[in-house]
Design an enzyme around this catalytic site. Structure first.
Site, PDB file in Angstrom:
ATOM      1  N   LYS A  36       2.860 -11.085  -2.116  1.00  0.00           N
ATOM      2  CA  LYS A  36       2.497 -11.127  -0.692  1.00  0.00           C
ATOM      3  C   LYS A  36       2.424  -9.704  -0.115  1.00  0.00           C
ATOM      4  CE  LYS A  36       7.361 -11.563   0.548  1.00  0.00           C
ATOM      5  NZ  LYS A  36       8.462 -12.501   0.806  1.00  0.00           N
ATOM      6  N   ARG A 132      16.040 -19.675   9.393  1.00  0.00           N
ATOM      7  CA  ARG A 132      14.634 -19.332   9.552  1.00  0.00           C
ATOM      8  C   ARG A 132      13.824 -20.595   9.254  1.00  0.00           C
ATOM      9  NH1 ARG A 132      12.207 -14.406   5.928  1.00  0.00           N
ATOM     10  NH2 ARG A 132      12.219 -16.055   4.369  1.00  0.00           N
ATOM     11  N   TYR A 269       3.430  19.471  15.768  1.00  0.00           N
ATOM     12  CA  TYR A 269       3.575  18.957  17.129  1.00  0.00           C
ATOM     13  C   TYR A 269       5.005  19.150  17.639  1.00  0.00           C
ATOM     14  CZ  TYR A 269      -0.907  16.522  16.734  1.00  0.00           C
ATOM     15  OH  TYR A 269      -2.236  16.227  16.604  1.00  0.00           O
ATOM     16  N   MET A 317      -0.405  12.096  12.228  1.00  0.00           N
ATOM     17  CA  MET A 317      -1.055  10.828  11.905  1.00  0.00           C
ATOM     18  C   MET A 317      -1.618  10.832  10.483  1.00  0.00           C
ATOM     19  SD  MET A 317      -4.025   8.850  14.033  1.00  0.00           S
ATOM     20  CE  MET A 317      -3.071   8.604  15.521  1.00  0.00           C
TER      21      MET A 317
HETATM   22  C1  PLP Z   1       9.404 -12.452  -0.207  1.00  0.00           C
HETATM   23  C2  PLP Z   1      10.139 -13.622  -0.729  1.00  0.00           C
HETATM   24  C3  PLP Z   1      10.745 -13.587  -2.002  1.00  0.00           C
HETATM   25  C4  PLP Z   1      10.829 -12.327  -2.845  1.00  0.00           C
HETATM   26  O1  PLP Z   1      11.991 -11.620  -2.488  1.00  0.00           O
HETATM   27  P1  PLP Z   1      12.449 -10.279  -3.256  1.00  0.00           P
HETATM   28  O2  PLP Z   1      13.770  -9.949  -2.694  1.00  0.00           O
HETATM   29  O3  PLP Z   1      11.397  -9.252  -2.949  1.00  0.00           O
HETATM   30  O4  PLP Z   1      12.472 -10.600  -4.713  1.00  0.00           O
HETATM   31  C5  PLP Z   1      11.319 -14.754  -2.465  1.00  0.00           C
HETATM   32  N1  PLP Z   1      11.321 -15.888  -1.727  1.00  0.00           N
HETATM   33  C6  PLP Z   1      10.763 -15.957  -0.497  1.00  0.00           C
HETATM   34  C7  PLP Z   1      10.804 -17.226   0.258  1.00  0.00           C
HETATM   35  C8  PLP Z   1      10.163 -14.829   0.042  1.00  0.00           C
HETATM   36  O5  PLP Z   1       9.622 -14.892   1.259  1.00  0.00           O
END
Ligand code: PLP
Length: 377
Positions: A36, A132, A269, A317
């Site tokens: 992701k 969550r 800056y 930037m």
């Molecule tokens: C992002 C995520 C993971 C991966 O977690 P890591 O600590 O990066 O291995 C696993 N399960 C869920 C539900 C996630 O959102």
């Protein structure tokens, strides 16, 4: 490499990290490569290819958009969609894929996905203490009754640990695991069978073999980074001192300009840095747009010609200035290592995290998608 800045990916490191995790698992446990968020900044498709070649069983993504993008390149792969989708009932066409495994938190989502043709796998999320996604054990009974009355079934059950990475004693994770076991019992008692059960991300996969169940979801450590120092220490305390991770990413750039400044000159800056003697400054074409944290202003270093050079002045930037007075032969066009090794020296994503008061996850994930990615070995 005629880029201003670029990222080099090591396929060897991906294969080695994945194999080390595989060795922790039962042969029947599936390994999900979590890619992701632009593969935590490493490049979405590039990392998908590398994880696929290294033998990952599924891809883990946040959104249906990411899943569809993957599907265009990997027609057969199983894809675990872990985030929630608003108004999922209006998007059933997009979810109609028998190799999508979708984690959901509400009965409406089960209903919507059940109407897809072909139907994806539906995994119900249980909130065991993360606060969550999912629903708690006390709400589960009613949700299941609702599903049963409509003849809806689910294929899997999932949860997520809240603080495995933050501590060395794992009391809270153990409570979460107990809650998850209860949830599994509740589902099974209601007649839900052959469930795909899963709970673990990187840290929990390393530390809780009892929680592997049928699938683990490996993100940060696929990229060769430790979830935290606490995780590293905890694993060592269990006796697994030989478990290795190899960083996948090196972030590089080219020196685009060099200046010789007199004593008492200012840099950048806000004129926050003043030279105390004659100083040679190299300009690097990477700034906070490219994903370099502005908290590295006057704080942090990069590598050139095997030597460490301090960041001076504020991160701009698209540019950063380094003090390179002590580096003989420094020239425009020299390669700069922002994250990675150069000779004996190394700068890690964890160094950046310490400088910027954050975690390695954020450091790599914030690197702009605009930085080109190359697989180098
Ligand atoms: C992002 C995520 C993971 C991966 O977690 P890591 O600590 O990066 O291995 C696993 N399960 C869920 C539900 C996630 O959102």
């Amino acid at each position: 490499m005629n880029h201003r800045t670029w990222i080099e990916l090591s396929s060897r490191a991906v294969a080695s990290n994945l194999k080390n995790f595989r060795d922790l698992l039962k042969p029947t446990t599936l390994l999900t490569a979590v890619i992701k968020s632009n593969a935590y900044g490493h490049g979405f498709m590039e990392m998908a290819e590398l994880a696929f070649k290294a033998g990952a069983d599924l891809f883990g993504v946040n959104s249906i958009e990411e899943a569809k993008l993957l599907r265009s390149r990997f027609p057969e792969s199983k894809i675990l969609i872990m985030g929630e989708t608003p108004e999922i009932q209006s998007r059933t066409k997009e979810f109609s894929d028998s190799n999508f495994w979708v984690i959901v938190s509400r009965p409406e989502s089960v209903r919507a996905l059940d109407s897809c043709k072909p139907r994806p796998q539906i995994h119900l999320k249980v909130d065991t203490g993360m606060g969550r996604l999912g629903s708690s054990n006390s709400e589960l009974e009613q949700i299941l009754n609702e599903l049963i009355s409509e003849k809806l079934f689910v294929d899997g059950i999932a949860t997520h640990f809240a603080s495995t990475e933050d501590v060395i004693e794992q009391k809270y994770s153990k409570l979460q695991l107990d809650q998850f076991k209860k949830a599994v019992q509740t589902l099974e008692a209601k007649g839900f069978s052959k469930l795909v059960k899963h709970a673990c991300a990187s840290a929990s996969t390393m530390l809780f073999p009892d929680a592997h169940y049928d699938l683990v979801r490996i993100g940060i450590s696929l990229y060769g980074l430790w979830p935290s120092l606490q995780t590293r220490l905890s694993l060592h305390l269990t006796g697994k001192t030989d478990f290795q991770l190899e960083p996948v990413m090196s972030w590089k750039a080219k020196v685009v300009h060099i200046r010789n400044l007199h004593a008492d000159s200012f840099v950048g800056y806000g004129s926050t840095f003043q030279t105390s003697a004659q100083t040679k400054i190299a300009v690097i074409p990477v700034g906070y747009y490219e994903g370099l944290d502005r908290k590295l202003s006057n704080n942090g270093s990069m590598l050139i010609r095997g030597k460490r050079a301090k960041i001076v002045g504020r991160i701009c930037m698209n540019m950063t200035m380094l003090d390179v007075t002590h580096i003989p032969g420094i020239s425009v066009g020299d390669t700069v290592t922002i994250i990675g090794k150069d000779g004996e020296e190394e700068v890690t994503a964890d160094d950046h995290a310490n400088w910027a008061y954050t975690i390695n996850y954020e450091v790599t994930t914030r690197i702009s998608e605009s930085v080109p990615k190359y697989v180098v070995d």
